[in-house]
Design an enzyme around this catalytic site. Structure first.
Site, mmCIF file in Angstrom:
data_model
loop_
_atom_site.group_PDB
_atom_site.id
_atom_site.type_symbol
_atom_site.label_atom_id
_atom_site.label_comp_id
_atom_site.label_asym_id
_atom_site.label_seq_id
_atom_site.Cartn_x
_atom_site.Cartn_y
_atom_site.Cartn_z
ATOM 1 N N HIS A 139 0.914 -1.197 0.385
ATOM 2 C CA HIS A 139 -0.093 -0.057 -0.689
ATOM 3 C C HIS A 139 0.901 0.927 -0.069
ATOM 4 O O HIS A 139 1.057 1.984 0.880
ATOM 5 C CB HIS A 139 -0.966 -0.120 1.253
ATOM 6 C CG HIS A 139 -2.165 0.657 1.035
ATOM 7 N ND1 HIS A 139 -2.431 1.039 2.366
ATOM 8 C CD2 HIS A 139 -2.418 1.566 0.256
ATOM 9 C CE1 HIS A 139 -3.648 2.258 2.030
ATOM 10 N NE2 HIS A 139 -3.402 2.773 1.466
ATOM 11 N N GLU A 151 2.272 0.679 3.542
ATOM 12 C CA GLU A 151 2.773 -0.076 3.824
ATOM 13 C C GLU A 151 2.119 -2.045 3.398
ATOM 14 O O GLU A 151 1.517 -1.979 2.461
ATOM 15 C CB GLU A 151 0.788 0.071 4.562
ATOM 16 C CG GLU A 151 -0.028 -0.478 5.862
ATOM 17 C CD GLU A 151 -1.213 0.233 5.295
ATOM 18 O OE1 GLU A 151 -2.000 0.692 4.529
ATOM 19 O OE2 GLU A 151 -2.118 0.200 6.981
HETATM 20 N N1 LIG Z 1 -5.336 7.612 -4.995
HETATM 21 C C1 LIG Z 1 -4.906 7.180 -3.983
HETATM 22 O O1 LIG Z 1 -4.996 8.591 -3.076
HETATM 23 C C2 LIG Z 1 -4.669 6.511 -2.984
HETATM 24 C C3 LIG Z 1 -3.856 5.475 -2.054
HETATM 25 C C4 LIG Z 1 -3.466 4.465 -1.807
HETATM 26 C C5 LIG Z 1 -4.092 3.407 -2.357
HETATM 27 N N2 LIG Z 1 -5.016 3.497 -3.681
HETATM 28 C C6 LIG Z 1 -5.725 2.558 -4.702
HETATM 29 O O2 LIG Z 1 -4.570 1.896 -5.695
HETATM 30 C C7 LIG Z 1 -5.354 2.013 -6.471
HETATM 31 C C8 LIG Z 1 -5.844 2.736 -7.297
HETATM 32 O O3 LIG Z 1 -6.458 4.192 -7.263
HETATM 33 P P1 LIG Z 1 -5.835 4.909 -8.130
HETATM 34 O O4 LIG Z 1 -6.277 6.600 -7.262
HETATM 35 O O5 LIG Z 1 -4.818 4.939 -9.016
HETATM 36 O O6 LIG Z 1 -6.926 4.939 -9.154
HETATM 37 P P2 LIG Z 1 -7.393 5.674 -10.523
HETATM 38 O O7 LIG Z 1 -8.461 5.897 -11.193
HETATM 39 O O8 LIG Z 1 -6.581 7.337 -11.201
HETATM 40 O O9 LIG Z 1 -6.202 4.679 -11.728
HETATM 41 C C9 LIG Z 1 -6.974 3.429 -12.012
HETATM 42 C C10 LIG Z 1 -6.574 3.102 -12.908
HETATM 43 O O10 LIG Z 1 -7.321 1.624 -13.569
HETATM 44 C C11 LIG Z 1 -7.143 0.719 -15.016
HETATM 45 N N3 LIG Z 1 -7.663 0.086 -14.916
HETATM 46 C C12 LIG Z 1 -9.257 -0.393 -14.126
HETATM 47 N N4 LIG Z 1 -9.261 -1.504 -14.912
HETATM 48 C C13 LIG Z 1 -7.917 -2.223 -14.977
HETATM 49 C C14 LIG Z 1 -7.431 -3.405 -15.664
HETATM 50 N N5 LIG Z 1 -9.258 -4.354 -15.354
HETATM 51 N N6 LIG Z 1 -7.050 -3.944 -16.157
HETATM 52 C C15 LIG Z 1 -5.414 -2.604 -15.994
HETATM 53 N N7 LIG Z 1 -6.220 -1.275 -15.657
HETATM 54 C C16 LIG Z 1 -7.730 -1.575 -15.231
HETATM 55 C C17 LIG Z 1 -7.909 2.196 -15.046
HETATM 56 O O11 LIG Z 1 -8.353 3.065 -16.072
HETATM 57 C C18 LIG Z 1 -7.141 3.207 -14.253
HETATM 58 O O12 LIG Z 1 -6.412 4.688 -15.909
HETATM 59 C C19 LIG Z 1 -6.975 1.136 -5.846
HETATM 60 O O13 LIG Z 1 -7.015 0.254 -5.393
HETATM 61 C C20 LIG Z 1 -6.721 2.512 -4.931
HETATM 62 O O14 LIG Z 1 -7.662 1.791 -3.500
HETATM 63 C C21 LIG Z 1 -5.101 4.984 -3.668
#
Ligand SMILES: NC(=O)c1ccc[n+]([C@@H]2O[C@H](COP(=O)([O-])OP(=O)(O)OC[C@H]3O[C@@H](n4cnc5c(N)ncnc54)[C@H](O)[C@@H]3O)[C@@H](O)[C@H]2O)c1
Length: 296
Positions: A139, A151
């Site tokens: 994480h 994490e």
């Molecule tokens: N944004 C934050 O601050 C944060 C912090 C820690 C963890 N996270 C976690 O990180 C992960 C991503 O979050 P994010 O904010 O980057 O989301 P985001 O919406 O910015 O990006 C997600 C990406 O995943 C792609 N995607 C969707 N389905 C897919 C598939 N089957 N194969 C490949 N790519 C696919 C989408 O096209 C998109 O580009 C989540 O699990 C979220 O909980 C986010």
């Protein structure tokens, strides 16, 4: 470990690809959307340029980093020859279970499968694969190139060997890994989200206004930003989803999401990404202007 695949090229995925590539790993950056991949590489390039401007890296470091990244829209193609996959796709249980089922088939048994999920159970994700001992949470925090913490979440079956390897890999990325067990919200969101939810309850009950609550936490507790501003940055929909994970996971009413949070998400007020949350963001993210809904 030399070859890594990162699934998802959004906010987190491009940051994760950036830090691995900058440390010399060959990175396959995979997304279903070509435009997300293009945007991801553009973001990495912009962030590397910023590091050059601050004299933290050279032009040669920038080209080496970008040279280590190859993009793919076909997952099977991208995960060929990797030793580690870090999944950072959209936070949705069904989507993640499908990705891990597919990864289980597309990669050999010794490949470690990590997820950057903020809240979904690593044990549940591991259970759909053929190697639960090699599934782990990694994480990262946003923005990934800047934030030191990773994490590391051990699922019920994650082995010591895999945990140690991922702890060491995180250190090689220049990060500080912290090992935690797999319970709802892990540690970061189990503590952060109830604090944000309590700030929203405090606002909802009329104890104080948006600016007053944020000022108390900024100046009184030395937090770099107030909890309501932070909620707008994280996304109110994300905050609500994580509160629901805690509420359902522990079955304890103390985690019930504030009705105001539920209402705002239903109304489409999701914070910075929708232009309005507790603050109005239509003017950009520099000045804090309280949303009309919360002005006295
Ligand atoms: N944004 C934050 O601050 C944060 C912090 C820690 C963890 N996270 C976690 O990180 C992960 C991503 O979050 P994010 O904010 O980057 O989301 P985001 O919406 O910015 O990006 C997600 C990406 O995943 C792609 N995607 C969707 N389905 C897919 C598939 N089957 N194969 C490949 N790519 C696919 C989408 O096209 C998109 O580009 C989540 O699990 C979220 O909980 C986010």
């Amino acid at each position: 470990m030399k070859n890594v695949a990162v699934i998802g090229s959004g906010t987190m995925g491009n940051g994760i690809a950036h830090v691995f590539a900058q440390k010399g790993y060959k990175v396959a950056l995979i997304d279903i959307s070509q435009s997300a991949l293009d945007k991801g590489v553009a973001t990495i390039t912009k962030n590397l340029d910023r590091m050059i401007a601050k004299e933290k890296i050279s032009e040669a470091d920038k080209s080496a980093t970008l040279g280590n990244i190859t993009t793919f829209t076909d997952m099977k193609e991208g995960v060929k020859d990797v030793q580690l996959v870090v999944e950072a796709a959209t936070e949705n249980v069904d989507l993640k279970l499908k990705i891990f089922r597919d990864l289980s088939e597309a990669t050999s048994d010794d490949v470690i499968l990590a997820s950057n999920t903020s809240s979904i159970s690593i044990t549940q994700i591991a259970a759909v694969t053929n190697r639960p001992d090699k599934v782990i949470g990694m994480h990262f925090m946003n923005p990934v190139p800047v934030m030191k913490l990773v994490e590391i979440i051990r699922g019920y079956s994650t082995s010591d060997e895999v945990t140690n390897l991922i702890m060491e890999t995180s250190k090689k990325l220049g990060k500080v890994p912290v090992e935690v067990n797999d319970y709802p919200g892990f540690v970061a969101n189990r503590i952060l989200m109830p604090m944000i939810n309590e700030a929203i309850i405090t606002l909802h009950e009329g104890v104080a206004g948006v600016e007053e609550i944020d000022t108390v936490m900024k100046l009184g507790m030395a937090h770099p930003m107030g909890p309501l501003q932070l909620a707008d940055f994280i996304g109110l929909d994300v905050c609500l989803a994580i509160m629901n994970v805690l509420y359902e996971g522990f079955g304890n009413p103390k985690y019930a999401p504030c009705p105001l949070l539920v209402n705002m998400v239903t109304a489409g007020k999701r914070g910075v990404k929708s232009g309005e949350g507790f603050y109005s963001w239509t003017h950009g993210t520099k000045d804090l202007i309280v949303s009309d809904n919360f002005k006295k």
